[in-house]
Design a protein around this motif. Sequence first.
Motif, mmCIF file in Angstrom:
data_model
loop_
_atom_site.group_PDB
_atom_site.id
_atom_site.type_symbol
_atom_site.label_atom_id
_atom_site.label_comp_id
_atom_site.label_asym_id
_atom_site.label_seq_id
_atom_site.Cartn_x
_atom_site.Cartn_y
_atom_site.Cartn_z
ATOM 1 N N SER A 273 0.730 -1.110 -0.065
ATOM 2 C CA SER A 273 -0.015 0.024 0.319
ATOM 3 C C SER A 273 1.030 1.238 -0.055
ATOM 4 O O SER A 273 0.632 2.591 -0.784
ATOM 5 C CB SER A 273 -1.295 -0.048 1.076
ATOM 6 O OG SER A 273 -0.162 0.069 2.416
ATOM 7 N N TYR A 274 2.088 0.881 0.412
ATOM 8 C CA TYR A 274 3.005 2.832 0.832
ATOM 9 C C TYR A 274 3.230 2.532 -0.468
ATOM 10 O O TYR A 274 3.515 3.909 -1.182
ATOM 11 C CB TYR A 274 4.019 2.027 1.710
ATOM 12 C CG TYR A 274 4.805 2.951 1.621
ATOM 13 C CD1 TYR A 274 4.842 4.253 2.820
ATOM 14 C CD2 TYR A 274 6.089 2.996 1.011
ATOM 15 C CE1 TYR A 274 6.430 5.498 2.989
ATOM 16 C CE2 TYR A 274 6.833 3.503 1.257
ATOM 17 C CZ TYR A 274 6.788 4.957 2.068
ATOM 18 O OH TYR A 274 8.072 5.969 2.043
ATOM 19 N N LYS B 145 5.978 10.601 -0.556
ATOM 20 C CA LYS B 145 5.781 9.542 0.336
ATOM 21 C C LYS B 145 6.436 10.527 1.914
ATOM 22 O O LYS B 145 7.158 11.480 1.475
ATOM 23 C CB LYS B 145 6.764 8.514 0.547
ATOM 24 C CG LYS B 145 6.700 7.859 -0.204
ATOM 25 C CD LYS B 145 5.549 6.881 -0.920
ATOM 26 C CE LYS B 145 5.090 5.922 -2.302
ATOM 27 N NZ LYS B 145 4.131 5.807 -1.967
ATOM 28 N N GLN C 134 3.546 8.426 6.709
ATOM 29 C CA GLN C 134 2.716 6.923 6.236
ATOM 30 C C GLN C 134 4.502 6.286 6.583
ATOM 31 O O GLN C 134 4.042 5.306 6.290
ATOM 32 C CB GLN C 134 3.495 7.063 4.314
ATOM 33 C CG GLN C 134 2.434 8.435 4.005
ATOM 34 C CD GLN C 134 2.402 8.764 2.148
ATOM 35 O OE1 GLN C 134 3.043 8.722 1.759
ATOM 36 N NE2 GLN C 134 0.312 8.459 2.002
ATOM 37 N N THR D 12 4.057 3.234 8.312
ATOM 38 C CA THR D 12 4.312 0.799 7.439
ATOM 39 C C THR D 12 5.208 0.753 8.330
ATOM 40 O O THR D 12 5.101 -0.357 8.626
ATOM 41 C CB THR D 12 4.700 1.826 6.383
ATOM 42 O OG1 THR D 12 3.568 2.429 5.545
ATOM 43 C CG2 THR D 12 4.922 0.600 5.489
ATOM 44 N N THR E 26 -3.721 2.483 8.204
ATOM 45 C CA THR E 26 -2.804 2.418 7.476
ATOM 46 C C THR E 26 -2.664 2.621 5.590
ATOM 47 O O THR E 26 -2.076 3.178 5.001
ATOM 48 C CB THR E 26 -1.857 1.128 7.694
ATOM 49 O OG1 THR E 26 -1.793 1.335 9.201
ATOM 50 C CG2 THR E 26 -0.531 0.999 6.591
ATOM 51 N N ASN F 10 -1.916 5.761 3.697
ATOM 52 C CA ASN F 10 -0.245 5.631 2.817
ATOM 53 C C ASN F 10 -1.419 5.621 1.155
ATOM 54 O O ASN F 10 -0.207 5.674 0.096
ATOM 55 C CB ASN F 10 -0.051 3.512 2.321
ATOM 56 C CG ASN F 10 0.961 3.808 3.619
ATOM 57 O OD1 ASN F 10 1.008 4.460 4.080
ATOM 58 N ND2 ASN F 10 1.348 2.228 3.736
#
Length: 260
Positions: free
Chosen positions: A51-52, A59, A63, A67, A122, A126
């Motif tokens: 997902s990141y 980024k 995030q 993560t 999350t 992300n």
Amino acid sequence: MGTTTSAVLAKSALWDFGIQWGMWAISSALQTERFYDATGSGTFIYLALQSYQWGSSVKTKRQKVQTSLVVIWALRLGLFLMSRIFADGVDKRFNHVRDNPKVFLIYWTVQGVWIFLTLLPTLILNSEKNDVQVGTRDYIGWGLWGLGMFLEVVADRQKSAFKADPSNEGKFINSGLWSVSRHPNYLGEILVWSGLYLSASSVFSGWQHVGVLSPLFVYFLLTRVSGIPLLERGGMKRWGSDPNYLEYIKNVPVLFPSLW
């Protein structure tokens, strides 16, 4: 709902249940539960990292931290659970289940639901392009995560050491963190996901606050379904005639330690 978020959630769900059902097929054929916990932890790591990558090309610090904390939690839990099942040989949760494919499938499906709902903040974070400066809410959230991890790690180690001592054979643990909470490891688990939702929610708006389902679901699962109820019933069945155990459950809170 934004296109990017929709895509991330959809791909995450497909991979999540695809992995669970694929491993169910293998585990059902072999009639073993040895892959269950490792698959769960591995899926947490995979979806957090993917997902990141699937999200915005830019980024954010939030995030990256979110993560990383999920990966750290999943690695710790996965290694702990795998070492426990290889030491014990079997997982009693799966007695009368591992040789019943239909019921076994339910367990794997529930694990998929647990992973997706728990990771929801999350996954949303992300996929979110908007960002705000890291602030008080984030530090409180990360602090709760740290406290939760501390409780989980220490409680698990205390219980493992207690069980490893032959003189404690057949006894219940009531020392260390277990002297102030009957389930300190579960309290830690709830704090971990509450903290991660709190930090992620810094950039949430509108429907994105559905991410609160993560800590709520974890709390519900542990206090009403598979965690505390099963252990409490098992404890009463095993030590219900022991006055010391009855005194213990009378004076020590189920989850949250008394503040007075």
